[in-house]
Design a protein around this motif. Structure first.
Motif, PDB file in Angstrom:
ATOM      1  N   GLY A   1       0.816  -1.208   0.000  1.00 57.86           N
ATOM      2  CA  GLY A   1       0.000   0.000   0.000  1.00 57.86           C
ATOM      3  C   GLY A   1       0.849   1.257   0.000  1.00 57.86           C
ATOM      4  O   GLY A   1       2.034   1.246  -0.355  1.00 57.86           O
ATOM      5  N   LEU A   2       0.244   2.375   0.434  1.00 53.54           N
ATOM      6  CA  LEU A   2       0.930   3.661   0.446  1.00 53.54           C
ATOM      7  C   LEU A   2       1.570   3.919   1.811  1.00 53.54           C
ATOM      8  O   LEU A   2       0.987   3.622   2.851  1.00 53.54           O
ATOM      9  CB  LEU A   2      -0.051   4.791   0.123  1.00 53.54           C
ATOM     10  CG  LEU A   2      -0.689   4.763  -1.275  1.00 53.54           C
ATOM     11  CD1 LEU A   2      -1.704   5.896  -1.408  1.00 53.54           C
ATOM     12  CD2 LEU A   2       0.381   4.885  -2.362  1.00 53.54           C
ATOM     13  N   ALA A   3       2.772   4.487   1.781  1.00 56.13           N
ATOM     14  CA  ALA A   3       3.481   4.855   3.012  1.00 56.13           C
ATOM     15  C   ALA A   3       4.340   6.083   2.709  1.00 56.13           C
ATOM     16  O   ALA A   3       4.414   6.545   1.563  1.00 56.13           O
ATOM     17  CB  ALA A   3       4.338   3.707   3.512  1.00 56.13           C
ATOM     18  N   VAL A   4       4.971   6.613   3.721  1.00 54.20           N
ATOM     19  CA  VAL A   4       5.899   7.746   3.546  1.00 54.20           C
ATOM     20  C   VAL A   4       7.317   7.201   3.650  1.00 54.20           C
ATOM     21  O   VAL A   4       7.703   6.672   4.690  1.00 54.20           O
ATOM     22  CB  VAL A   4       5.661   8.844   4.605  1.00 54.20           C
ATOM     23  CG1 VAL A   4       6.698   9.951   4.466  1.00 54.20           C
ATOM     24  CG2 VAL A   4       4.255   9.404   4.473  1.00 54.20           C
ATOM     25  N   ASP A   5       8.074   7.315   2.547  1.00 52.66           N
ATOM     26  CA  ASP A   5       9.411   6.702   2.564  1.00 52.66           C
ATOM     27  C   ASP A   5      10.541   7.715   2.561  1.00 52.66           C
ATOM     28  O   ASP A   5      11.707   7.347   2.631  1.00 52.66           O
ATOM     29  CB  ASP A   5       9.575   5.726   1.393  1.00 52.66           C
ATOM     30  CG  ASP A   5       9.769   6.447   0.060  1.00 52.66           C
ATOM     31  OD1 ASP A   5       9.356   7.616  -0.042  1.00 52.66           O
ATOM     32  OD2 ASP A   5      10.316   5.830  -0.864  1.00 52.66           O
ATOM     33  N   SER A   6      10.238   8.994   2.468  1.00 47.70           N
ATOM     34  CA  SER A   6      11.296  10.004   2.498  1.00 47.70           C
ATOM     35  C   SER A   6      10.858  11.152   3.392  1.00 47.70           C
ATOM     36  O   SER A   6       9.739  11.668   3.251  1.00 47.70           O
ATOM     37  CB  SER A   6      11.587  10.523   1.080  1.00 47.70           C
ATOM     38  OG  SER A   6      12.564  11.549   1.107  1.00 47.70           O
ATOM     39  N   ILE A   7      11.711  11.533   4.331  1.00 47.99           N
ATOM     40  CA  ILE A   7      11.449  12.676   5.210  1.00 47.99           C
ATOM     41  C   ILE A   7      12.409  13.787   4.814  1.00 47.99           C
ATOM     42  O   ILE A   7      13.629  13.603   4.849  1.00 47.99           O
ATOM     43  CB  ILE A   7      11.647  12.300   6.691  1.00 47.99           C
ATOM     44  CG1 ILE A   7      10.698  11.165   7.081  1.00 47.99           C
ATOM     45  CG2 ILE A   7      11.421  13.507   7.582  1.00 47.99           C
ATOM     46  CD1 ILE A   7      10.937  10.627   8.473  1.00 47.99           C
ATOM     47  N   ASN A   8      11.879  14.935   4.434  1.00 51.81           N
ATOM     48  CA  ASN A   8      12.667  16.057   3.948  1.00 51.81           C
ATOM     49  C   ASN A   8      12.504  17.238   4.897  1.00 51.81           C
ATOM     50  O   ASN A   8      11.399  17.756   5.067  1.00 51.81           O
ATOM     51  CB  ASN A   8      12.231  16.460   2.543  1.00 51.81           C
ATOM     52  CG  ASN A   8      12.419  15.353   1.522  1.00 51.81           C
ATOM     53  OD1 ASN A   8      12.035  14.205   1.767  1.00 51.81           O
ATOM     54  ND2 ASN A   8      12.984  15.664   0.384  1.00 51.81           N
ATOM     55  N   LEU A   9      13.612  17.646   5.515  1.00 51.57           N
ATOM     56  CA  LEU A   9      13.584  18.746   6.486  1.00 51.57           C
ATOM     57  C   LEU A   9      14.412  19.923   5.972  1.00 51.57           C
ATOM     58  O   LEU A   9      15.596  19.757   5.673  1.00 51.57           O
ATOM     59  CB  LEU A   9      14.131  18.301   7.843  1.00 51.57           C
ATOM     60  CG  LEU A   9      13.533  17.062   8.509  1.00 51.57           C
ATOM     61  CD1 LEU A   9      14.380  15.835   8.208  1.00 51.57           C
ATOM     62  CD2 LEU A   9      13.433  17.262  10.015  1.00 51.57           C
ATOM     63  N   THR A  10      13.793  21.085   5.871  1.00 51.45           N
ATOM     64  CA  THR A  10      14.536  22.301   5.553  1.00 51.45           C
ATOM     65  C   THR A  10      15.049  22.893   6.862  1.00 51.45           C
ATOM     66  O   THR A  10      14.265  23.128   7.788  1.00 51.45           O
ATOM     67  CB  THR A  10      13.642  23.324   4.832  1.00 51.45           C
ATOM     68  OG1 THR A  10      13.175  22.748   3.605  1.00 51.45           O
ATOM     69  CG2 THR A  10      14.420  24.597   4.520  1.00 51.45           C
ATOM     70  N   VAL A  11      16.373  23.114   6.946  1.00 53.65           N
ATOM     71  CA  VAL A  11      16.979  23.576   8.200  1.00 53.65           C
ATOM     72  C   VAL A  11      17.780  24.856   7.984  1.00 53.65           C
ATOM     73  O   VAL A  11      18.207  25.165   6.869  1.00 53.65           O
ATOM     74  CB  VAL A  11      17.895  22.492   8.825  1.00 53.65           C
ATOM     75  CG1 VAL A  11      17.094  21.255   9.178  1.00 53.65           C
ATOM     76  CG2 VAL A  11      19.050  22.148   7.885  1.00 53.65           C
ATOM     77  N   ARG A  12      17.952  25.581   9.049  1.00 53.04           N
ATOM     78  CA  ARG A  12      18.797  26.780   9.082  1.00 53.04           C
ATOM     79  C   ARG A  12      19.478  26.840  10.446  1.00 53.04           C
ATOM     80  O   ARG A  12      19.151  26.049  11.346  1.00 53.04           O
ATOM     81  CB  ARG A  12      17.952  28.039   8.877  1.00 53.04           C
ATOM     82  CG  ARG A  12      17.000  28.316  10.032  1.00 53.04           C
ATOM     83  CD  ARG A  12      16.186  29.576   9.813  1.00 53.04           C
ATOM     84  NE  ARG A  12      15.277  29.809  10.936  1.00 53.04           N
ATOM     85  CZ  ARG A  12      14.373  30.776  10.968  1.00 53.04           C
ATOM     86  NH1 ARG A  12      14.246  31.577   9.921  1.00 53.04           N
ATOM     87  NH2 ARG A  12      13.599  30.929  12.022  1.00 53.04           N
ATOM     88  N   LEU A  13      20.398  27.769  10.619  1.00 47.94           N
ATOM     89  CA  LEU A  13      21.034  27.964  11.919  1.00 47.94           C
ATOM     90  C   LEU A  13      20.035  28.572  12.902  1.00 47.94           C
ATOM     91  O   LEU A  13      19.247  29.444  12.536  1.00 47.94           O
ATOM     92  CB  LEU A  13      22.243  28.893  11.795  1.00 47.94           C
ATOM     93  CG  LEU A  13      23.477  28.354  11.080  1.00 47.94           C
ATOM     94  CD1 LEU A  13      24.530  29.458  10.973  1.00 47.94           C
ATOM     95  CD2 LEU A  13      24.059  27.148  11.794  1.00 47.94           C
ATOM     96  N   ALA A  14      20.075  28.115  14.142  1.00 49.76           N
ATOM     97  CA  ALA A  14      19.266  28.731  15.185  1.00 49.76           C
ATOM     98  C   ALA A  14      19.790  30.144  15.459  1.00 49.76           C
ATOM     99  O   ALA A  14      20.947  30.465  15.175  1.00 49.76           O
ATOM    100  CB  ALA A  14      19.320  27.886  16.459  1.00 49.76           C
TER     101      ALA A  14
END
Length: 223
Positions: free
Chosen positions: A75-88
């Motif tokens: 079935g359907l699942a989430v296989d990629s996690i994409n995080l946009t990051v920057r410096l705190a």
């Protein structure tokens, strides 16, 4: 009749002088020890204070997150996690090469380290983010994440974030980390803890959508 008295007084005076000199020497030595100890304690306190500051400030902020849908036999699942990051805010430079990610899901716990999967030194273009292919020598294994640059603030510092304008996208292939070929099922949660070299950390808890009806393979989905 006073000769012996004078001699006794002289001996007492010399003895007192010797004791006084000894007391001065002991006091001087003690003062030196105290000064050295105070200097050592001050330096230790400064180092500890700087380490505490680094742990609070030298870290990444997550700006946004999305996943990619995977259509598999189950079935359907989430296989990629994409995080946009920057410096705190207030953070010094953070290198992805010295950054780790603690990945914790309902079924899997892994410590992930950075692998460069870009095809150019500037970090613009990604190669494969799928499972590692030994023939092509590309891809990720279950203990790796990768990234590419979205904005490098006008310099070529990738994979080091060194100013507030830098924006990188971190990619975690959940189907590879989970080692199930599918990814994360609907309704499940994943906790990510991103830790820099100095110990500064950022935690993100992601919950997969309850249903992916209408989605197709490789469609993005908000997390």
């Amino acid at each position: 009749m006073f000769e012996n008295i004078t001699e006794d007084r002289g001996q007492v005076g010399i003895g007192t002088l010797i004791v006084f000199i000894a007391m001065v020497l002991v006091a001087a030595i003690a003062a030196g020890v105290l000064v050295n100890t105070a200097g050592f304690l001050q330096a230790t306190a400064q180092d500890a204070g700087q380490e505490s500051v680094d742990k609070v400030t030298n870290r990444l902020d997550v700006v946004s997150v999305h996943g990619m849908v995977n259509e598999s036999g189950s079935g359907l699942a989430v296989d990629s996690i994409n995080l946009t990051v920057r410096l705190a805010a207030g953070s010094g430079s953070v290198s992805l090469e010295d950054t780790s990610i603690k990945y914790l899901s309902d079924e899997t716990a892994q410590n992930l380290v950075y692998k460069n999967e870009t095809s150019d030194a500037a970090g613009d273009t990604l190669r494969s983010v799928g499972a590692y292919n030994a023939t092509l020598d590309e891809g990720l294994n279950a203990t790796e994440f990768t990234a590419h640059k979205l904005d490098d603030g006008g310099d070529t510092s990738f994979p080091v974030l060194n100013n507030q304008a830098d924006r990188y996208e971190i990619i975690i292939n959940a189907s590879v980390v989970e080692e199930n070929g599918a990814g994360i099922s609907t309704g499940e949660s994943v906790k990510l803890e991103i830790t820099s070299r100095s110990g500064g950390s950022t935690q993100v808890i992601l919950t997969m959508p309850q249903q992916l009806a209408g989605k197709q393979d490789d469609n993005p989905v908000a997390l």
